[in-house]
Design an enzyme around this catalytic site. Structure first.
Site, mmCIF file in Angstrom:
data_model
loop_
_atom_site.group_PDB
_atom_site.id
_atom_site.type_symbol
_atom_site.label_atom_id
_atom_site.label_comp_id
_atom_site.label_asym_id
_atom_site.label_seq_id
_atom_site.Cartn_x
_atom_site.Cartn_y
_atom_site.Cartn_z
ATOM 1 N N ASP A 1 2.765 -1.708 39.098
ATOM 2 C CA ASP A 1 1.572 -1.371 38.408
ATOM 3 C C ASP A 1 0.365 -0.716 39.600
ATOM 4 O O ASP A 1 0.480 -0.786 40.555
ATOM 5 C CB ASP A 1 0.809 -2.610 37.861
ATOM 6 C CG ASP A 1 1.336 -2.973 36.658
ATOM 7 O OD1 ASP A 1 2.511 -2.793 36.249
ATOM 8 O OD2 ASP A 1 0.730 -4.073 35.973
ATOM 9 N N HIS B 1 -0.559 2.929 31.776
ATOM 10 C CA HIS B 1 -1.484 1.601 32.360
ATOM 11 C C HIS B 1 -2.846 1.944 32.109
ATOM 12 O O HIS B 1 -3.683 1.380 32.957
ATOM 13 C CB HIS B 1 -1.227 1.317 33.641
ATOM 14 C CG HIS B 1 -1.370 -0.235 34.100
ATOM 15 N ND1 HIS B 1 -1.227 -1.163 33.523
ATOM 16 C CD2 HIS B 1 -1.936 -0.678 35.426
ATOM 17 C CE1 HIS B 1 -1.726 -2.509 33.991
ATOM 18 N NE2 HIS B 1 -2.118 -1.990 35.324
ATOM 19 N N HIS C 1 -8.150 1.561 34.319
ATOM 20 C CA HIS C 1 -7.845 0.129 34.533
ATOM 21 C C HIS C 1 -8.948 -0.831 34.013
ATOM 22 O O HIS C 1 -9.358 -1.820 34.598
ATOM 23 C CB HIS C 1 -7.634 -0.376 36.235
ATOM 24 C CG HIS C 1 -6.776 -1.341 36.288
ATOM 25 N ND1 HIS C 1 -7.152 -2.635 36.490
ATOM 26 C CD2 HIS C 1 -5.141 -1.569 36.436
ATOM 27 C CE1 HIS C 1 -6.191 -3.633 36.440
ATOM 28 N NE2 HIS C 1 -5.064 -2.826 36.619
ATOM 29 N N HIS D 1 3.033 -4.347 42.606
ATOM 30 C CA HIS D 1 1.966 -3.218 42.718
ATOM 31 C C HIS D 1 2.444 -2.332 43.618
ATOM 32 O O HIS D 1 2.708 -2.302 44.850
ATOM 33 C CB HIS D 1 0.640 -3.851 42.704
ATOM 34 C CG HIS D 1 0.026 -4.726 41.729
ATOM 35 N ND1 HIS D 1 0.599 -6.054 41.771
ATOM 36 C CD2 HIS D 1 -0.561 -4.383 40.670
ATOM 37 C CE1 HIS D 1 -0.089 -6.596 40.674
ATOM 38 N NE2 HIS D 1 -0.703 -5.637 39.888
#
Length: 243
Positions: free
Chosen positions: A52, A102, A106, A196
């Protein structure tokens, strides 16, 4: 004498400082969570590595490790960082990995208006399409924060929401040993592993990744992308390994 003008190369875009993302997982209502893909089949010996918050300066290192080990992963990319590192996203895709959505920057989508949720997701999907020529089919809500409203909007945009079953908490930078242990101490068939490649200093994640891959393979677990994990779960079979 006349001086022949020479073309001046355009100055490279300054490398942005990526804000550190504190990726504390949200609490998701059980009724919603049960309706979102967070794991594959517990009967099939395969798992999915997911990354991510990228792309970032660490993404090429992650890609090199994946390539060296002949495995693929799923990258949930943040739109504003795709703008800065489009070539890294192209590398993800051309190497056989899956590029997924994504959001643009964020946010916790459950705190936004429907219009803002749509903008966050559609803008990112459009940029992914522009960057690799393919529309994403998977979406991961930041912090795993999702409710019925967000889920409905995601469905309208033909995206499948994805959560995870193992959180390495690598974003807290607990040390590479702790990141490896977080996976290998609890992994089983069908797990979706959250790591990540952006959102801060990911050097520990990079250091842990080769050991995680080796540990998973030593347990007889095949590493697949999220679409493959979902397909195999629905079919009840494992795709053959290509030599």
């Amino acid at each position: 004498l006349a001086v022949t003008p020479t073309s001046v190369p355009s100055a490279p875009k300054p490398q942005p400082t990526q804000a550190t993302i504190a990726d504390n997982p949200a609490t998701v209502a059980p009724t919603v969570k049960n309706d979102v893909v967070a794991q594959g089949s517990s009967a099939l010996p395969e798992v999915a590595l997911t990354f991510d918050d990228g792309p970032s300066m660490y993404t090429p290192q992650v890609l090199n490790i994946l390539q060296q080990n002949s495995v693929h992963a799923t990258f949930f990319c943040v739109g504003e960082w795709i703008q800065y590192y489009p070539s890294y996203v192209q590398q993800e895709y051309s190497a056989g990995n899956v590029v997924a959505n994504h959001t643009w920057d964020h946010p916790d989508l459950t705190t936004l208006s429907s219009t803002d949720v749509q903008t966050q997701i559609s803008k990112t999907s459009a940029l992914i399409q522009q960057t690799i020529g393919v529309q994403p089919t998977l979406f991961r809500p930041p912090y795993g924060a999702i409710n019925d409203s967000v889920k409905s909007q995601v469905a309208q945009m033909n995206l499948t929401p994805i959560l995870w079953s193992i959180d390495t908490e690598d974003w807290t930078r607990p040390g590479s040993d702790a990141i490896v242990k977080a996976v290998l101490s609890q992994v089983g068939n069908g797990d979706v592993i959250l790591m990540h490649d952006g959102g801060g200093d990911r050097s520990q994640t990079v250091a842990a990744l080769p050991r995680i891959i080796l540990g998973l393979q030593q347990r007889g677990l095949k590493l697949v992308t999220m679409p493959q994990l979902i397909q195999d779960m629905n079919a009840g079979t494992v795709a053959p390994t290509l030599n």
